[in-house]
Design a protein around this motif. Structure first.
Motif, PDB file in Angstrom:
ATOM      1  N   GLY A   1      20.101 -15.921  28.680  1.00 50.71           N
ATOM      2  CA  GLY A   1      19.566 -17.188  28.167  1.00 50.71           C
ATOM      3  C   GLY A   1      18.469 -16.996  27.144  1.00 50.71           C
ATOM      4  N   GLU A   2      17.862 -15.790  27.108  1.00 49.55           N
ATOM      5  CA  GLU A   2      16.853 -15.469  26.093  1.00 49.55           C
ATOM      6  C   GLU A   2      17.545 -15.042  24.806  1.00 49.55           C
ATOM      7  N   LYS A   3      16.943 -15.336  23.672  1.00 47.50           N
ATOM      8  CA  LYS A   3      17.472 -14.846  22.405  1.00 47.50           C
ATOM      9  C   LYS A   3      16.963 -13.416  22.184  1.00 47.50           C
ATOM     10  N   ILE A   4      17.885 -12.501  21.966  1.00 44.25           N
ATOM     11  CA  ILE A   4      17.535 -11.102  21.731  1.00 44.25           C
ATOM     12  C   ILE A   4      17.642 -10.827  20.241  1.00 44.25           C
ATOM     13  N   ALA A   5      16.513 -10.474  19.646  1.00 44.80           N
ATOM     14  CA  ALA A   5      16.447 -10.317  18.192  1.00 44.80           C
ATOM     15  C   ALA A   5      17.091  -9.017  17.735  1.00 44.80           C
ATOM     16  N   LYS A   6      16.769  -7.918  18.409  1.00 44.97           N
ATOM     17  CA  LYS A   6      17.300  -6.613  18.026  1.00 44.97           C
ATOM     18  C   LYS A   6      17.054  -5.652  19.180  1.00 44.97           C
ATOM     19  N   MET A   7      17.604  -4.444  19.047  1.00 51.70           N
ATOM     20  CA  MET A   7      17.339  -3.388  20.021  1.00 51.70           C
ATOM     21  C   MET A   7      17.045  -2.089  19.287  1.00 51.70           C
ATOM     22  N   ILE A   8      16.356  -1.220  19.984  1.00 50.84           N
ATOM     23  CA  ILE A   8      15.951   0.064  19.409  1.00 50.84           C
ATOM     24  C   ILE A   8      16.177   1.160  20.438  1.00 50.84           C
ATOM     25  N   TYR A   9      16.590   2.331  19.957  1.00 59.78           N
ATOM     26  CA  TYR A   9      16.515   3.556  20.739  1.00 59.78           C
ATOM     27  C   TYR A   9      15.399   4.391  20.129  1.00 59.78           C
ATOM     28  N   GLY A  10      14.463   4.817  20.965  1.00 60.34           N
ATOM     29  CA  GLY A  10      13.315   5.569  20.471  1.00 60.34           C
ATOM     30  C   GLY A  10      13.287   7.004  20.949  1.00 60.34           C
ATOM     31  N   ASN A  11      13.006   7.921  20.038  1.00 52.18           N
ATOM     32  CA  ASN A  11      12.789   9.331  20.344  1.00 52.18           C
ATOM     33  C   ASN A  11      12.120   9.932  19.118  1.00 52.18           C
ATOM     34  N   GLN A  12      11.105  10.754  19.309  1.00 50.57           N
ATOM     35  CA  GLN A  12      10.377  11.296  18.163  1.00 50.57           C
ATOM     36  C   GLN A  12      11.131  12.397  17.440  1.00 50.57           C
ATOM     37  N   ASN A  13      12.268  12.822  17.990  1.00 54.45           N
ATOM     38  CA  ASN A  13      13.120  13.816  17.337  1.00 54.45           C
ATOM     39  C   ASN A  13      14.182  13.067  16.527  1.00 54.45           C
ATOM     40  N   MET A  14      13.974  12.965  15.224  1.00 54.27           N
ATOM     41  CA  MET A  14      14.887  12.185  14.390  1.00 54.27           C
ATOM     42  C   MET A  14      16.279  12.802  14.324  1.00 54.27           C
ATOM     43  N   ASN A  15      16.347  14.129  14.376  1.00 56.42           N
ATOM     44  CA  ASN A  15      17.663  14.766  14.379  1.00 56.42           C
ATOM     45  C   ASN A  15      18.463  14.336  15.600  1.00 56.42           C
ATOM     46  N   TYR A  16      17.775  14.223  16.731  1.00 55.97           N
ATOM     47  CA  TYR A  16      18.442  13.766  17.951  1.00 55.97           C
ATOM     48  C   TYR A  16      18.940  12.331  17.791  1.00 55.97           C
ATOM     49  N   LEU A  17      18.117  11.462  17.190  1.00 56.47           N
ATOM     50  CA  LEU A  17      18.535  10.070  16.992  1.00 56.47           C
ATOM     51  C   LEU A  17      19.752   9.976  16.076  1.00 56.47           C
TER      52      LEU A  17
ATOM     53  N   ILE B   1      21.123 -10.468  18.366  1.00 53.83           N
ATOM     54  CA  ILE B   1      22.274  -9.762  18.946  1.00 53.83           C
ATOM     55  C   ILE B   1      22.805 -10.575  20.117  1.00 53.83           C
ATOM     56  N   PRO B   2      24.105 -10.827  20.178  1.00 54.15           N
ATOM     57  CA  PRO B   2      24.661 -11.548  21.330  1.00 54.15           C
ATOM     58  C   PRO B   2      24.326 -10.834  22.638  1.00 54.15           C
ATOM     59  N   PHE B   3      24.099 -11.617  23.688  1.00 51.88           N
ATOM     60  CA  PHE B   3      23.680 -11.040  24.962  1.00 51.88           C
ATOM     61  C   PHE B   3      24.660  -9.979  25.460  1.00 51.88           C
ATOM     62  N   LYS B   4      25.945 -10.240  25.326  1.00 53.84           N
ATOM     63  CA  LYS B   4      26.953  -9.279  25.794  1.00 53.84           C
ATOM     64  C   LYS B   4      26.817  -7.948  25.071  1.00 53.84           C
ATOM     65  N   LYS B   5      26.536  -8.004  23.760  1.00 57.09           N
ATOM     66  CA  LYS B   5      26.355  -6.778  22.992  1.00 57.09           C
ATOM     67  C   LYS B   5      25.068  -6.076  23.398  1.00 57.09           C
TER      68      LYS B   5
ATOM     69  N   VAL C   1      14.089  -3.644  23.957  1.00 56.35           N
ATOM     70  CA  VAL C   1      14.815  -4.905  23.854  1.00 56.35           C
ATOM     71  C   VAL C   1      13.839  -5.952  23.323  1.00 56.35           C
ATOM     72  N   TYR C   2      14.092  -6.429  22.115  1.00 56.87           N
ATOM     73  CA  TYR C   2      13.187  -7.367  21.463  1.00 56.87           C
ATOM     74  C   TYR C   2      13.650  -8.804  21.691  1.00 56.87           C
ATOM     75  N   THR C   3      12.847  -9.582  22.382  1.00 55.62           N
ATOM     76  CA  THR C   3      13.043 -11.022  22.405  1.00 55.62           C
ATOM     77  C   THR C   3      12.053 -11.624  21.403  1.00 55.62           C
ATOM     78  N   LYS C   4      12.065 -12.937  21.263  1.00 57.74           N
ATOM     79  CA  LYS C   4      11.166 -13.561  20.296  1.00 57.74           C
ATOM     80  C   LYS C   4       9.697 -13.275  20.596  1.00 57.74           C
ATOM     81  N   GLU C   5       9.362 -13.212  21.879  1.00 54.95           N
ATOM     82  CA  GLU C   5       7.951 -13.128  22.262  1.00 54.95           C
ATOM     83  C   GLU C   5       7.506 -11.738  22.722  1.00 54.95           C
ATOM     84  N   LYS C   6       8.429 -10.916  23.180  1.00 57.35           N
ATOM     85  CA  LYS C   6       8.019  -9.689  23.865  1.00 57.35           C
ATOM     86  C   LYS C   6       9.036  -8.578  23.649  1.00 57.35           C
ATOM     87  N   VAL C   7       8.574  -7.330  23.789  1.00 58.72           N
ATOM     88  CA  VAL C   7       9.460  -6.173  23.782  1.00 58.72           C
ATOM     89  C   VAL C   7       9.499  -5.586  25.194  1.00 58.72           C
TER      90      VAL C   7
END
Length: 276
Positions: free
Chosen positions: A149-165, A89-93, A110-116
């Motif tokens: 400057g880091e490459k961001i692979a993807k992002m996630i929003y987490g919540n155990q209530n799937m209806n809310y997500l 994902i582009p950094f701006k996004k 926020v997922y980078t290549k090495e760490k979340v």
């Protein structure tokens, strides 16, 4: 049909609820590998986070063996974790998604290549993630400038209530229209670069290896697996798969992820065919 490549989800598919790989799965994979079949983990995790799984399957640091990670955002060869393709994902996004996420009751990943990096993580969320990936809390950060400057692979929003997500996804559909949106583990809203998913990752890798789409098999349990289940020659859902996606699978295993559903599928569609 002799399938030459198996793309397999990890969490809730290959891996049991106690974070182990059952004997039935390990034995079936070993036999498939001995026949020259490629076994490719296809995961939302980063490739560096599955080293122990690769070791258990005797795939760690092996040349000509592969991983599809970050939901297709990265395709790598296991030998030295050589990256063949990376689309993040582009950094701006990423900054935009970070700011949007603050408006909702979600943990932002926020997922980078090495760490979340986790923002607004409950103890449960942190405990869930730390056994799956190198993680760091960033509640003291007001923006993502520290990752410039880091490459961001993807992002996630987490919540155990799937209806809310699903409600969150609907509210931000305009802002995510340029992304590939899916769900996983019954607690995550996954956000990848447009057109990046496990299905496109599977087809890209198969093409690189000279394998036809119809010679591939994909196994999964959740919505972020559906793209590869539909793209593969044979798409298999676990018994514990999300009920609403089972109709889109070619076959549903009798066994769930704790009982060796992956092993069952390999036995039926690869090992049995090899004997016939």
């Amino acid at each position: 049909m002799m399938y030459k490549l198996i793309a397999c989800d990890l969490d809730e598919t290959l891996i049991s609820d106690d974070s182990t790989i059952c004997e039935r799965n390990r034995e079936a994979i070993k036999k498939a590998l001995s026949l020259g079949v490629k076994f490719v983990p296809a995961t939302g995790r980063g490739y560096v986070a599955i080293a122990n799984i690769l070791r258990e399957l005797n795939l760690y640091n092996k040349a000509d063996e592969y991983v599809i990670s970050f939901n297709g955002g990265c395709i790598s060869e296991n030998k030295d974790n050589q990256i063949l393709k990376f689309t993040g994902i582009p950094f701006k996004k990423a900054e935009e998604l970070f700011n949007i996420g603050k408006n909702f009751d979600v943990c932002i990943h926020v997922y980078t290549k090495e760490k979340v990096y986790l923002y607004h993580a409950s103890d449960d969320e942190f405990d869930y993630m730390k056994v799956r990936h190198p993680v760091e809390k960033i509640d003291d950060q007001t923006d993502l400038s520290f990752l410039k400057g880091e490459k961001i692979a993807k992002m996630i929003y987490g919540n155990q209530n799937m209806n809310y997500l699903h409600e969150v996804a609907d509210k931000i559909k305009n802002e995510t229209a340029d992304l590939d949106v899916s769900y996983s583990s019954n607690r995550f809203l996954e956000l990848n670069h447009a057109g990046i998913n496990k299905g496109t990752g599977l087809i890209w890798l198969a093409d690189k290896l000279g394998i036809k789409p119809e010679e591939t098999m994909a196994l999964g349990d959740n919505w972020n697996d559906l793209s590869m289940i539909q793209a593969a020659g044979l798409g298999i859902g676990m018994q514990n798969a999300v009920p609403d996606m089972k109709k889109d699978c070619d076959f549903i295993t009798a066994a769930n992820n704790n009982q060796g559903g992956v092993g069952e599928a390999i036995e039926r569609f690869i090992l049995k065919s090899a004997k016939d």
